[in-house]
Each structure stands twice: as structure tokens, then as C-alpha cells.
Enzyme design. Sequence first.
Site, PDB file in Angstrom:
ATOM      1  N   ASN A 162      36.053  47.407  42.705  1.00  0.00           N
ATOM      2  CA  ASN A 162      35.026  46.733  43.513  1.00  0.00           C
ATOM      3  C   ASN A 162      33.681  47.026  42.846  1.00  0.00           C
ATOM      4  O   ASN A 162      33.114  48.100  43.013  1.00  0.00           O
ATOM      5  CB  ASN A 162      35.066  47.275  44.950  1.00  0.00           C
ATOM      6  CG  ASN A 162      34.066  46.582  45.847  1.00  0.00           C
ATOM      7  OD1 ASN A 162      33.257  45.772  45.400  1.00  0.00           O
ATOM      8  ND2 ASN A 162      34.117  46.898  47.122  1.00  0.00           N
ATOM      9  N   ARG A 166      37.820  42.829  43.402  1.00  0.00           N
ATOM     10  CA  ARG A 166      37.228  42.174  44.561  1.00  0.00           C
ATOM     11  C   ARG A 166      36.109  41.259  44.048  1.00  0.00           C
ATOM     12  O   ARG A 166      35.229  41.707  43.301  1.00  0.00           O
ATOM     13  CB  ARG A 166      36.635  43.218  45.511  1.00  0.00           C
ATOM     14  CG  ARG A 166      35.871  42.565  46.623  1.00  0.00           C
ATOM     15  CD  ARG A 166      35.244  43.584  47.537  1.00  0.00           C
ATOM     16  NE  ARG A 166      34.576  42.890  48.618  1.00  0.00           N
ATOM     17  CZ  ARG A 166      33.364  43.197  49.057  1.00  0.00           C
ATOM     18  NH1 ARG A 166      32.698  44.207  48.531  1.00  0.00           N
ATOM     19  NH2 ARG A 166      32.823  42.532  50.038  1.00  0.00           N
ATOM     20  N   HIS A 186      34.644  39.029  54.387  1.00  0.00           N
ATOM     21  CA  HIS A 186      35.611  40.019  54.886  1.00  0.00           C
ATOM     22  C   HIS A 186      37.019  39.417  54.933  1.00  0.00           C
ATOM     23  O   HIS A 186      37.866  39.890  55.689  1.00  0.00           O
ATOM     24  CB  HIS A 186      35.264  40.515  56.305  1.00  0.00           C
ATOM     25  CG  HIS A 186      34.011  41.318  56.398  1.00  0.00           C
ATOM     26  ND1 HIS A 186      33.139  41.187  57.446  1.00  0.00           N
ATOM     27  CD2 HIS A 186      33.488  42.272  55.592  1.00  0.00           C
ATOM     28  CE1 HIS A 186      32.120  42.022  57.283  1.00  0.00           C
ATOM     29  NE2 HIS A 186      32.315  42.684  56.148  1.00  0.00           N
ATOM     30  N   ARG A 208      21.617  43.597  59.625  1.00  0.00           N
ATOM     31  CA  ARG A 208      21.464  42.130  59.572  1.00  0.00           C
ATOM     32  C   ARG A 208      21.333  41.556  60.978  1.00  0.00           C
ATOM     33  O   ARG A 208      22.022  42.001  61.897  1.00  0.00           O
ATOM     34  CB  ARG A 208      22.670  41.483  58.891  1.00  0.00           C
ATOM     35  CG  ARG A 208      22.840  41.840  57.437  1.00  0.00           C
ATOM     36  CD  ARG A 208      23.923  40.953  56.814  1.00  0.00           C
ATOM     37  NE  ARG A 208      24.344  41.472  55.526  1.00  0.00           N
ATOM     38  CZ  ARG A 208      25.589  41.868  55.252  1.00  0.00           C
ATOM     39  NH1 ARG A 208      26.540  41.771  56.168  1.00  0.00           N
ATOM     40  NH2 ARG A 208      25.885  42.328  54.058  1.00  0.00           N
ATOM     41  N   GLU A 219      41.355  47.054  52.767  1.00  0.00           N
ATOM     42  CA  GLU A 219      41.091  45.944  51.846  1.00  0.00           C
ATOM     43  C   GLU A 219      41.662  46.222  50.458  1.00  0.00           C
ATOM     44  O   GLU A 219      42.161  45.320  49.798  1.00  0.00           O
ATOM     45  CB  GLU A 219      39.573  45.692  51.774  1.00  0.00           C
ATOM     46  CG  GLU A 219      39.064  45.025  53.040  1.00  0.00           C
ATOM     47  CD  GLU A 219      37.574  45.167  53.257  1.00  0.00           C
ATOM     48  OE1 GLU A 219      37.148  46.241  53.730  1.00  0.00           O
ATOM     49  OE2 GLU A 219      36.832  44.226  52.961  1.00  0.00           O
TER      50      GLU A 219
END
Length: 397
Positions: free
Chosen positions: A7, A89, A178, A237, A381
Site C-alpha cells: 500500500n 492497493r 473502501h 472530513r 483489506e
Amino acid sequence: MNVLVINAGSSSLKYQLMNPETGDVSAKGLCERIGIDGRLTHKTADKKVEKEIPMPTHAEAIKAVMDILVDANDGVIKSVEEIDAVGHRVVHGGMEFSDSCIINEEVIAGIKKCIPLGPLHNPANLLGIEACQKAMPTTPQVAVFDTAFHMTMPAKAYRYAIPTEYYENDSIRRYGFHGTSHKYVARRAAALTGKTEFKMVNCHLGNGSSMSAIKDGKSVDTTMGLSPLAGVPMGTRSGDIDACIVQFICNKYGMSVDEALNVLNKKSGVLGLSDGKSSDFRDLEAGAAEGNEACKLALEKFYYEVAKYVGAYAAALNGIDVLTFTAGVGENGITTRKAVCEYLSFMGVKIDDEKNNVRGKETLISTPDSAVQVWVIPTNEELMIAQDTAELVNAAK
Ligand code: ADP
């Protein structure tokens, strides 16, 4: 089989070496401060090693990872040849990618084409891919996209109600993120409930949060949009807001659009609502317990918006059978799960407080008479990336 999961961010690179069949992780770690100086943290079953290693680019970071994986003292494999495949990823697959795929020149070109949609992430992901291709030229590399799982959404979910030209000329639409996590949890939910055809809402609630309406294992709607800024309020956010707020802030404070978006991405969400107290739910819960009104409001707003989306998705799906909570807050937030589920009592959701008293463990937390099964399902993940990678590489053999 050994799959190396990568990642790559702009100045960091996370890695895990794992067996996709068992999920066993033999080593994992993090390269930080790439392009500045360089630091490697490497963990195995019995050791944690920290090293300062110059990393002017991602190439040196990957080299440092390769070196430590085969190191006589700190390594877990004898040679790089023992890495059967690498899974990367990749954040934005745009409309180019609706599934994971083995990386070739065409795929690289496709990821580059999506840079305008993922300007921060895709270039970094590409640096990770290029560095691995150089370090392991004969090892198959696979790209796993954060957006791919949501490519099954119907047009009524992914189109914005703005002029068609922006979709046709500029690919402006809802993509969602996601996806790897939503896909993993959907698969685990199917395995745990023994159901194949069912309607579920997955709440991935972490520092970044998104929710997905999933029918028979396929995403039909999700809260994030063209970018990860949309949906429920997050750590920093804002989530959904009226777009005119951007115009207002720019005009009033003389900010550029980029500066206003920086406020919405980095200073908003529960951090903004709690008067800058914290983006971490543990701090907010502690603040609320001490009577801090701003912390209370930040939490209340979060619970309210998450519950509202479950209601919206229950309508979109015409009812739901399963509700799942995952990621940092979803897996650990006992109070969050209880508060969200209280809003949903109108649709027969009932949770058992004792069963809900759990952190980070696959658990059915609803009562036997609840109309909806409510589960805590820790996400993984990296395992999903490793499994997709193994599946594609084995099929290509
Ligand atoms: P990211 O989106 O960065 O991957 P995570 O999924 O790791 O984030 O979630 C991190 C968040 O999880 C933290 O910011 C914190 O708010 C929350 N969290 C972690 N542990 C707990 C806990 N025990 N109770 C409530 N929230 C928690």
C-alpha cells in the site's frame, strides 16, 4: 503461497507478507519519510525492528523491504524468489477497472488515466508498482482498486444530477471507496450468516468512513462519491455538505477552492464539530463523558448521519437482512453501535448490550428476535488484496 501486499502512499509504504489461504502474516511493516530521509519499521511474530535507511524514492523503500524480508536475522524468507506474487492497493480505478487485474502496460496506462480522479493517491500507487516491477521483474503484480467493488452500482446511484456532459466528457460520477473492505465484510457476512442472497448495509467507520448498500454480495450504493469527501462526517472530513458552502467560504475569507477543500478534508468532520478537540472517537467519548458540549454534538451528529444512511439504504434495498460494523470505530465503538442501532428500532433492529460489549471480534450482537442480524466484522483489506492476487495469479498459470 506468499503474497506481498503493498500500500504505497506519497511518502510512506506499508507492506505485509501473507499466506492468502490461511491469512497468516509472516511479516509486516512500514517505510516512512520517503523522499525526506527514510525509516523502516518491520514486525515479525517475535520481533520489531526499526531502522533509519535513506529512501530518496520508493525504489529504495522497496529495496529496504526486500532486504529485510530476506535478512538472516530479521527476515522470514530465504530469497525474494519465495514471493509468489505482489498485490498493490490502488485507490482510484475510475471507470477503467471494475475488478482487480494482473498488471501489464495497459493496466499501468489505465491507472495513469485515472490520475485526474485520484490526484493524490494514484501517482503514489504507481511509484510502488514501478519500484516492485524493477525489484522483482519476473514476479506477477496485481492491482486491487478501492473503487472496483462499487462498479456494480446502477446509474441512478452513481450519476449526479448535474448536466450529462460532465459525466460523458469528464467521468464525473459517484465511484465510492473502501471497496476492498466492503467486499471483504460482505464475503464474511455471507459465510457467517450462511446466506447467499441477502440485503445488507456495511458501515465502515474509521478515521475515514463510508457505508455501502449491498445486495447478494454486490454494491448497489455507497456514501463516498467522486472523492472520499462525501457521505457521513468523518474524523476530519465534512462528509456531505451543500456545495455553496465552498463558494461562501472562498468569497468571505479570500480562499482558493483548494484551500476551502483543505478545510473540508482536514479540519472538518468530528474534529471540526468538536471545536478542534480531536478526530479520535476515544477522545470525543472521554470529552463527552466530562460534559464537553462540542464533543457531545460531534458524536451525536455522527450517530445521526450513520443511522440516516442505514434508513436510506433500507429504502434503496427495500429492507435489509444484515447490518455490519467494521473498521476502527465500527469494530471498537460500543457506544457508537448502540447509538446507531437505537435509531433503527423502528425497523426492528435490536441489539443485546452484553453481546455488543465487544471489540475487534466477529460477533453477532443482535438479539434472536431482531428483524435484522447485526454483526461486528473486523475488516482485513490486506487479506482481500492477497486473496484477489492469488486468485488471478493462479488462474493465469
Ligand atoms: P483509518 O480510516 O485511518 O484506517 P481506522 O479504521 O484504523 O482508521 O480507525 C481509526 C479510528 O478508530 C480512531 O481514530 C478512533 O476514532 C477509532 N477507535 C479506535 N479504537 C477505538 C475505541 N476503543 N473506541 C472508539 N473508537 C475507537
